[in-house]
Design a protein around this motif. Structure first.
Motif, PDB file in Angstrom:
ATOM      1  N   TYR A  77       0.821  -1.204   0.000  1.00 28.57           N
ATOM      2  CA  TYR A  77       0.000   0.000   0.000  1.00 28.57           C
ATOM      3  C   TYR A  77       0.862   1.264   0.000  1.00 28.57           C
ATOM      4  CZ  TYR A  77      -3.952  -3.063   1.030  1.00 28.57           C
ATOM      5  OH  TYR A  77      -4.910  -4.045   0.982  1.00 28.57           O
ATOM      6  N   LEU A  78       1.959   1.231   0.766  1.00 30.35           N
ATOM      7  CA  LEU A  78       2.875   2.377   0.745  1.00 30.35           C
ATOM      8  C   LEU A  78       3.465   2.571  -0.645  1.00 30.35           C
ATOM      9  CD1 LEU A  78       4.908   2.185   4.097  1.00 30.35           C
ATOM     10  CD2 LEU A  78       3.503   4.091   3.288  1.00 30.35           C
ATOM     11  N   GLY A  79       3.887   1.475  -1.263  1.00 32.22           N
ATOM     12  CA  GLY A  79       4.452   1.555  -2.611  1.00 32.22           C
ATOM     13  C   GLY A  79       3.453   2.077  -3.622  1.00 32.22           C
ATOM     14  N   VAL A  80       2.198   1.641  -3.491  1.00 34.08           N
ATOM     15  CA  VAL A  80       1.138   2.119  -4.391  1.00 34.08           C
ATOM     16  C   VAL A  80       0.983   3.630  -4.293  1.00 34.08           C
ATOM     17  CG1 VAL A  80      -1.386   2.126  -4.698  1.00 34.08           C
ATOM     18  CG2 VAL A  80      -0.158  -0.041  -4.523  1.00 34.08           C
ATOM     19  N   MET A  81       1.128   4.170  -3.096  1.00 34.69           N
ATOM     20  CA  MET A  81       1.016   5.616  -2.911  1.00 34.69           C
ATOM     21  C   MET A  81       2.263   6.337  -3.403  1.00 34.69           C
ATOM     22  SD  MET A  81      -1.995   5.949  -1.707  1.00 34.69           S
ATOM     23  CE  MET A  81      -1.788   7.726  -1.651  1.00 34.69           C
ATOM     24  N   ILE A  82       3.429   5.872  -2.988  1.00 38.49           N
ATOM     25  CA  ILE A  82       4.685   6.574  -3.291  1.00 38.49           C
ATOM     26  C   ILE A  82       5.001   6.558  -4.783  1.00 38.49           C
ATOM     27  CG2 ILE A  82       7.192   6.465  -2.962  1.00 38.49           C
ATOM     28  CD1 ILE A  82       6.600   5.613  -0.047  1.00 38.49           C
ATOM     29  N   PHE A  83       4.694   5.472  -5.469  1.00 36.56           N
ATOM     30  CA  PHE A  83       4.993   5.379  -6.895  1.00 36.56           C
ATOM     31  C   PHE A  83       3.865   5.917  -7.784  1.00 36.56           C
ATOM     32  CE2 PHE A  83       8.107   2.494  -5.179  1.00 36.56           C
ATOM     33  CZ  PHE A  83       9.203   2.662  -6.011  1.00 36.56           C
ATOM     34  N   GLY A  84       2.850   6.506  -7.169  1.00 35.51           N
ATOM     35  CA  GLY A  84       1.777   7.122  -7.944  1.00 35.51           C
ATOM     36  C   GLY A  84       0.813   6.146  -8.579  1.00 35.51           C
ATOM     37  N   LYS A 311      -7.165  12.232   8.710  1.00 36.77           N
ATOM     38  CA  LYS A 311      -7.113  13.691   8.573  1.00 36.77           C
ATOM     39  C   LYS A 311      -5.673  14.185   8.699  1.00 36.77           C
ATOM     40  CE  LYS A 311      -9.720  15.871  11.418  1.00 36.77           C
ATOM     41  NZ  LYS A 311     -10.462  16.953  12.120  1.00 36.77           N
ATOM     42  N   TYR A 312      -4.970  13.650   9.686  1.00 33.54           N
ATOM     43  CA  TYR A 312      -3.580  14.061   9.894  1.00 33.54           C
ATOM     44  C   TYR A 312      -2.712  13.653   8.709  1.00 33.54           C
ATOM     45  CZ  TYR A 312       1.180  14.026  11.681  1.00 33.54           C
ATOM     46  OH  TYR A 312       2.534  14.221  11.828  1.00 33.54           O
ATOM     47  N   SER A 313      -2.905  12.443   8.214  1.00 31.23           N
ATOM     48  CA  SER A 313      -2.088  11.937   7.104  1.00 31.23           C
ATOM     49  C   SER A 313      -2.280  12.772   5.842  1.00 31.23           C
ATOM     50  CB  SER A 313      -2.443  10.471   6.814  1.00 31.23           C
ATOM     51  OG  SER A 313      -2.199   9.657   7.932  1.00 31.23           O
ATOM     52  N   VAL A 314      -3.528  13.120   5.548  1.00 32.75           N
ATOM     53  CA  VAL A 314      -3.805  13.931   4.351  1.00 32.75           C
ATOM     54  C   VAL A 314      -3.216  15.330   4.514  1.00 32.75           C
ATOM     55  CG1 VAL A 314      -5.640  14.991   2.973  1.00 32.75           C
ATOM     56  CG2 VAL A 314      -5.852  12.617   3.722  1.00 32.75           C
ATOM     57  N   ARG A 315      -3.353  15.890   5.705  1.00 30.45           N
ATOM     58  CA  ARG A 315      -2.795  17.220   5.960  1.00 30.45           C
ATOM     59  C   ARG A 315      -1.265  17.201   5.883  1.00 30.45           C
ATOM     60  NH1 ARG A 315      -5.130  17.936  10.386  1.00 30.45           N
ATOM     61  NH2 ARG A 315      -3.423  17.478  11.838  1.00 30.45           N
ATOM     62  N   ARG A 316      -0.656  16.120   6.375  1.00 32.96           N
ATOM     63  CA  ARG A 316       0.803  16.041   6.444  1.00 32.96           C
ATOM     64  C   ARG A 316       1.443  15.628   5.114  1.00 32.96           C
ATOM     65  NH1 ARG A 316       5.506  16.017   6.647  1.00 32.96           N
ATOM     66  NH2 ARG A 316       6.943  15.461   8.334  1.00 32.96           N
ATOM     67  N   TRP A 317       0.841  14.643   4.437  1.00 37.00           N
ATOM     68  CA  TRP A 317       1.480  14.108   3.226  1.00 37.00           C
ATOM     69  C   TRP A 317       0.601  14.163   1.979  1.00 37.00           C
ATOM     70  CZ3 TRP A 317       1.701  10.789   7.732  1.00 37.00           C
ATOM     71  CH2 TRP A 317       2.928  10.853   8.408  1.00 37.00           C
ATOM     72  N   GLY A 318      -0.570  14.783   2.089  1.00 43.21           N
ATOM     73  CA  GLY A 318      -1.514  14.797   0.979  1.00 43.21           C
ATOM     74  C   GLY A 318      -0.938  15.323  -0.320  1.00 43.21           C
ATOM     75  N   ASP A 319      -0.216  16.419  -0.256  1.00 44.02           N
ATOM     76  CA  ASP A 319       0.356  17.011  -1.471  1.00 44.02           C
ATOM     77  C   ASP A 319       1.387  16.091  -2.118  1.00 44.02           C
ATOM     78  OD1 ASP A 319      -1.213  19.234  -1.187  1.00 44.02           O
ATOM     79  OD2 ASP A 319       0.316  20.403  -0.120  1.00 44.02           O
ATOM     80  N   ASN A 322      -0.424  13.096  -3.595  1.00 47.35           N
ATOM     81  CA  ASN A 322      -1.497  13.463  -4.533  1.00 47.35           C
ATOM     82  C   ASN A 322      -2.867  13.022  -4.026  1.00 47.35           C
ATOM     83  OD1 ASN A 322      -2.405  14.730  -6.855  1.00 47.35           O
ATOM     84  ND2 ASN A 322      -2.229  12.890  -8.121  1.00 47.35           N
ATOM     85  N   ILE A 323      -3.113  13.234  -2.727  1.00 48.85           N
ATOM     86  CA  ILE A 323      -4.424  12.986  -2.134  1.00 48.85           C
ATOM     87  C   ILE A 323      -5.062  14.338  -1.864  1.00 48.85           C
ATOM     88  CG2 ILE A 323      -5.686  11.867  -0.268  1.00 48.85           C
ATOM     89  CD1 ILE A 323      -3.215  10.179   0.291  1.00 48.85           C
ATOM     90  N   LYS A 324      -6.182  14.621  -2.508  1.00 44.97           N
ATOM     91  CA  LYS A 324      -6.796  15.942  -2.422  1.00 44.97           C
ATOM     92  C   LYS A 324      -7.564  16.154  -1.124  1.00 44.97           C
ATOM     93  CE  LYS A 324      -7.208  16.205  -7.451  1.00 44.97           C
ATOM     94  NZ  LYS A 324      -8.138  16.271  -8.611  1.00 44.97           N
ATOM     95  N   SER A 325      -8.168  15.082  -0.616  1.00 47.56           N
ATOM     96  CA  SER A 325      -8.962  15.189   0.614  1.00 47.56           C
ATOM     97  C   SER A 325      -9.115  13.804   1.228  1.00 47.56           C
ATOM     98  CB  SER A 325     -10.339  15.784   0.310  1.00 47.56           C
ATOM     99  OG  SER A 325     -11.088  14.882  -0.492  1.00 47.56           O
ATOM    100  N   VAL A 326      -9.690  13.756   2.421  1.00 49.57           N
ATOM    101  CA  VAL A 326      -9.928  12.475   3.080  1.00 49.57           C
ATOM    102  C   VAL A 326     -10.848  11.595   2.241  1.00 49.57           C
ATOM    103  CG1 VAL A 326     -11.039  11.404   5.080  1.00 49.57           C
ATOM    104  CG2 VAL A 326      -9.514  13.352   5.407  1.00 49.57           C
ATOM    105  N   SER A 327     -11.793  12.201   1.552  1.00 48.15           N
ATOM    106  CA  SER A 327     -12.763  11.445   0.755  1.00 48.15           C
ATOM    107  C   SER A 327     -12.274  11.133  -0.651  1.00 48.15           C
ATOM    108  CB  SER A 327     -14.086  12.211   0.674  1.00 48.15           C
ATOM    109  OG  SER A 327     -13.897  13.477   0.065  1.00 48.15           O
ATOM    110  N   ASP A 328     -11.031  11.449  -0.950  1.00 51.59           N
ATOM    111  CA  ASP A 328     -10.444  11.132  -2.254  1.00 51.59           C
ATOM    112  C   ASP A 328     -10.088   9.640  -2.279  1.00 51.59           C
ATOM    113  OD1 ASP A 328      -9.052  10.921  -4.623  1.00 51.59           O
ATOM    114  OD2 ASP A 328      -7.595  12.492  -4.162  1.00 51.59           O
ATOM    115  N   ILE A 329     -10.659   8.891  -3.210  1.00 49.14           N
ATOM    116  CA  ILE A 329     -10.440   7.451  -3.270  1.00 49.14           C
ATOM    117  C   ILE A 329      -8.975   7.101  -3.489  1.00 49.14           C
ATOM    118  CG2 ILE A 329     -10.866   7.280  -5.746  1.00 49.14           C
ATOM    119  CD1 ILE A 329     -11.834   4.725  -3.005  1.00 49.14           C
ATOM    120  N   ALA A 330      -8.206   8.020  -4.007  1.00 52.93           N
ATOM    121  CA  ALA A 330      -6.774   7.772  -4.206  1.00 52.93           C
ATOM    122  C   ALA A 330      -6.049   7.552  -2.886  1.00 52.93           C
ATOM    123  CB  ALA A 330      -6.137   8.936  -4.963  1.00 52.93           C
TER     124      ALA A 330
END
Length: 420
Positions: A77-84, A311-319, A322-330
């Motif tokens: 799951y981490l790899g899926v996020m980090i590699f886009g 909420k913390y994760s999106v605020r801290r690493w969202g940009d 590439n996660i726009k919000s908590v409700s972003d399926i990405a």
């Protein structure tokens, strides 16, 4: 960031694997404490030297494989996020249809398929290990059929849950975790009702118990305990495994008493009756409903914590991710990591509660059947048949065992015999 992730993942995973290997193969104490040697709980009194050696080896390899594979999904799951990859999956799901309700199921399918493919080698190694020690008897084609059934059943349930969850996230930004927790109760009750008659038959063939004399005795036990069962089901498991099992599951009109044919083939009648009395004990003491209550309570706490951590994760690493919000399926892989870590943290508590419930069911079965000798024989045969470790290392017991160890269970029976 990608290179650093790969480097540190390989280094930390290698260190973790070495430490687990050292613990299981060098540091952990196997065998029976001196106080239990020569008793009914000592496997040396009912297992051959070959079975003892196989039991220790199989337990070590099986536990090693479990612990080594434990963090794999987190890494995926981490790899899926980090590699886009998550963003690619989201864009692909949006291209499939202009209807937003389709996007989440498609995304979940893509993520589930990738995860299944990457973890498949571990599942296959586990199968080969079980085959080599004579536990599994299933052909590769049948095993693959069960794997695919599990994948699609799991996907359908997950797609439904995630669709509802993310719909709640979008409509109720601050209370989605509460409404999701409330909805868990009817969902779990529905699944308990559905499991015996819809899902279980996808894997195995169920039929009425052929031994009508044994069925009458089991139903007599059930009637004594006010269990509303009219028949006992036999399931053909000998084509898949040499392991033994029996259970009472389902609710309402879908309640079923089930025996594996391997249990019928390897245990004496009085031993089977003890096993069934144990399963009936779970029903009488409402363990099924306590499990339901526990699952709902865990969901409430887990989703509340996930709400804040997400909420913390999106605020801290969202940009960066590439996660726009908590409700972003990405961001679903991040939510999966959070929920998985919370579940892992709760595991020792959940298993401790389960072990206590299993011990209570053992006591109930002894009092109902008044035959501790049969109970000892059943547990000894279960140990031999499954090459179980009667006294596993502490880490294994507290992170893997939902039942008391065989040493603890047989010791309880010996104490009961002494009282009698």
């Amino acid at each position: 960031m990608k290179k650093r992730f790969l480097t540190w993942t390989l280094i930390l995973f290698a260190i973790y694997g070495v430490l687990i290997g050292l613990y299981l193969f060098q540091w952990a104490e196997f065998g029976v404490p001196e106080a239990y040697q020569g008793t009914s709980a000592d496997p040396a009194t009912f297992m051959t030297a070959k079975e003892l050696a196989q039991s220790q080896d199989y337990s070590r390899y099986k536990d090693f494989l479990y612990f080594v594979s434990l963090p794999l999904e987190w890494i995926i799951y981490l790899g899926v996020m980090i590699f886009g990859i998550s963003t690619v999956f989201k864009q692909s799901s949006e291209r499939v249809s202009r209807f937003s309700i389709v996007h989440i199921p498609v995304y979940v399918l893509l993520l589930s398929t990738l995860t299944w493919m990457l973890t498949f080698p571990v599942d296959y190694i586990s199968r080969r290990l079980s085959l080599s020690y004579g536990i599994s008897t299933q052909t590769f084609s049948d095993w693959m059929k069960d794997e695919l059934i599990s994948f699609w059943v799991g996907y359908i349930i997950m797609a439904l849950l995630i669709t509802v969850l993310y719909t709640l996230m979008r409509k109720f930004e601050k209370r989605w975790w509460l409404y999701a927790s409330i909805l868990m109760m009817p969902f779990l009750v529905f699944m308990m009702y559905l499991q015996p008659v819809v899902i279980d038959p996808l894997y195995n063939e169920f039929s009425d118990l052929k031994d009508k004399n044994l069925e009458a005795k089991i139903l007599s036990l059930a009637d004594e305990a006010n269990v509303p069962a009219e028949r006992v089901y036999e399931v053909n498991m000998s084509e898949e495994t040499n392991s033994m099992n029996a259970y009472v599951n389902g609710i309402g009109s879908n309640l079923r008493i089930v025996l594996w044919d391997t249990t019928l083939n390897r245990l004496q009648e009085k031993e089977v009756l003890f096993i069934m009395a144990h399963e009936i004990g779970h029903y009488v003491m409402h363990h099924l409903y306590w499990n339901l209550f526990g699952a709902v309570a865990a969901a409430f706490i887990g989703l509340y914590l996930a709400y804040h951590l997400m909420k913390y994760s999106v605020r801290r690493w969202g940009d960066k991710l590439n996660i726009k919000s908590v409700s972003d399926i990405a961001g679903l892989p991040v939510l999966f990591i959070i929920l998985s870590l919370l579940s892992f943290a709760a595991t020792p508590v959940e298993l401790a509660i389960s072990r206590n419930a299993e011990m209570d069911a053992d006591v109930y079965a002894i009092e109902m059947t008044q035959n501790p000798e049969a109970a000892v024989g059943a547990f000894q045969e279960l140990t031999v048949n499954g090459l179980s470790e009667v006294n596993p290392p502490a880490l294994v017991k507290y992170l893997r065992y939902g039942h008391p160890t065989m040493m603890e269970r047989i010791h309880l029976l010996e104490q009961y015999q002494q009282i009698e």
